[in-house]
Design an enzyme around this catalytic site. Structure first.
Site, PDB file in Angstrom:
ATOM      1  N   GLY A  46       0.771  -1.238   0.000  1.00 41.14           N
ATOM      2  CA  GLY A  46       0.000   0.000   0.000  1.00 41.14           C
ATOM      3  C   GLY A  46       0.804   1.290   0.000  1.00 41.14           C
ATOM      4  CB  SER A  47       4.266   2.291  -0.902  1.00 41.44           C
ATOM      5  OG  SER A  47       4.459   1.939  -2.241  1.00 41.44           O
ATOM      6  CG  ASN A  48       1.784   3.108  -5.875  1.00 41.43           C
ATOM      7  OD1 ASN A  48       2.123   4.097  -6.498  1.00 41.43           O
ATOM      8  ND2 ASN A  48       2.435   1.950  -5.964  1.00 41.43           N
ATOM      9  CG  MET A  66      -1.246  -8.632  -6.124  1.00 42.27           C
ATOM     10  SD  MET A  66      -0.400  -7.573  -7.318  1.00 42.27           S
ATOM     11  CE  MET A  66       0.592  -8.791  -8.142  1.00 42.27           C
ATOM     12  NE  ARG A  67      -9.555 -11.736  -6.485  1.00 42.00           N
ATOM     13  CZ  ARG A  67      -9.257 -12.964  -6.078  1.00 42.00           C
ATOM     14  NH1 ARG A  67      -8.248 -13.183  -5.279  1.00 42.00           N
ATOM     15  NH2 ARG A  67      -9.982 -13.981  -6.467  1.00 42.00           N
ATOM     16  CG  LEU A  68      -6.076 -10.596 -14.498  1.00 46.10           C
ATOM     17  CD1 LEU A  68      -6.029 -11.650 -15.590  1.00 46.10           C
ATOM     18  CD2 LEU A  68      -5.667  -9.228 -15.051  1.00 46.10           C
ATOM     19  CG  ASN A  94      -3.314  -1.255 -12.705  1.00 44.50           C
ATOM     20  OD1 ASN A  94      -3.229  -1.512 -11.510  1.00 44.50           O
ATOM     21  ND2 ASN A  94      -2.638  -1.935 -13.616  1.00 44.50           N
ATOM     22  CG  HIS A 130       2.105  -2.577 -15.104  1.00 42.17           C
ATOM     23  ND1 HIS A 130       1.839  -3.797 -14.519  1.00 42.17           N
ATOM     24  CD2 HIS A 130       3.086  -2.801 -16.011  1.00 42.17           C
ATOM     25  CE1 HIS A 130       2.628  -4.719 -15.059  1.00 42.17           C
ATOM     26  NE2 HIS A 130       3.389  -4.143 -15.972  1.00 42.17           N
TER      27      HIS A 130
HETATM   28  C1  GRF Z   1       3.594  -1.514  -7.376  1.00 44.00           C
HETATM   29  O1  GRF Z   1       4.859  -1.807  -7.907  1.00 44.00           O
HETATM   30  C2  GRF Z   1       2.580  -1.416  -8.471  1.00 44.00           C
HETATM   31  O2  GRF Z   1       3.085  -0.901  -9.640  1.00 44.00           O
HETATM   32  C3  GRF Z   1       2.181  -2.842  -8.689  1.00 44.00           C
HETATM   33  O3  GRF Z   1       2.168  -3.405  -7.395  1.00 44.00           O
HETATM   34  C4  GRF Z   1       3.060  -2.684  -6.555  1.00 44.00           C
HETATM   35  C5  GRF Z   1       2.283  -2.226  -5.386  1.00 44.00           C
HETATM   36  O4  GRF Z   1       3.079  -1.561  -4.452  1.00 44.00           O
HETATM   37  N1  GRF Z   1       0.929  -2.942  -9.398  1.00 44.00           N
HETATM   38  P1  GRF Z   1       2.403  -0.833  -3.227  1.00 44.00           P
HETATM   39  O5  GRF Z   1       1.479  -1.861  -2.570  1.00 44.00           O
HETATM   40  O6  GRF Z   1       1.659   0.352  -3.717  1.00 44.00           O
HETATM   41  O7  GRF Z   1       3.528  -0.461  -2.314  1.00 44.00           O
END
Ligand code: GRF
Length: 209
Positions: free
Chosen positions: A21-23, A99-101, A116, A118
């Site tokens: 969850g850093s994003n 992590m799910r489509l 999203n 990526h």
């Molecule tokens: C990130 O690298 C993002 O691009 C990918 O999963 C990772 C999630 O990182 N989809 P975080 O959970 O946001 O730290």
């Protein structure tokens, strides 16, 4: 009488997150500081042990684990999530390390409203372990992409990309760290543009207006 569509001042954002969850945190901080004019309604995870659940709690944001194993199908799991997003009057879904489509059941009602992040310069290296794929391939430039989700794997309309150099010493781990710094930036900027209604999509091309 002519009705003009009134711009909504504030968007409601909900998150789908599977892990760290850093994003999510980077974006939530921008919202809490007022840099992005939005309300964060909820963080939903498909993993009960996801660190993001604690992060959200510490930031005073609602979070919920919805166990996919309790449902008979992916669609049934998604319908449960959709109901919650609907109740929260969600305008934008941010999939930040989910992590799910997603199936069409989820995508259709949120067409061009699911963002999203990526960790590759799409269309190169879609799917899992993108940074390791880039190292393995020997690319000299890698990066990240913020895009809308469609039915394919990391194929939807691209909002923003940033490149980073790959050095000879880089490993999947060091590259991931470099890319992550940029992910936080372009995710925040893309969501800000969405919230300010500055994104237009034509023939899968994103225009910033
Ligand atoms: C990130 O690298 C993002 O691009 C990918 O999963 C990772 C999630 O990182 N989809 P975080 O959970 O946001 O730290």
């Amino acid at each position: 009488m002519i009705f003009t569509k009134k711009k909504k001042s504030k968007k409601n954002i909900s998150f789908l997150v599977s892990g760290r969850g850093s994003n999510f945190q980077a974006l939530a901080e921008k919202v809490q500081k007022g840099y992005i004019n939005a309300d964060i309604k909820i963080v939903i995870s498909d993993r009960g042990d996801a660190p993001v659940l604690k992060k959200a709690e510490m930031m005073g944001i609602n979070s919920l684990f919805i166990d996919p194993k309790k449902f008979s199908s992916r669609e049934a799991h998604e319908r449960e999530i959709l109901q919650i997003l609907h109740d929260k009057e969600t305008d934008l879904v941010v999939a930040a390390g989910y992590m799910r489509l997603l199936t069409p059941v989820f995508i259709e009602p949120f067409r061009n409203r699911i963002i999203n992040i990526h960790p590759s310069l799409l269309p190169a290296f879609p799917g899992k372990d993108a940074q390791a794929q880039a190292i393995e391939h020997g690319v000299k430039i890698a990066g990240c992409t913020c895009h809308f989700i469609d039915e394919g794997t990391d194929t939807g309309p691209i909002i923003m990309q940033t490149a980073v150099d790959v050095t000879q010493e880089d490993t999947a781990d060091t590259l991931s760290k470099k890319i992550l710094v940029q992910e936080h930036k372009i995710l925040c900027e893309s969501v800000k543009l969405f919230c300010e209604e500055k994104i237009k999509i034509e023939n899968r091309k994103v225009y910033i207006i």
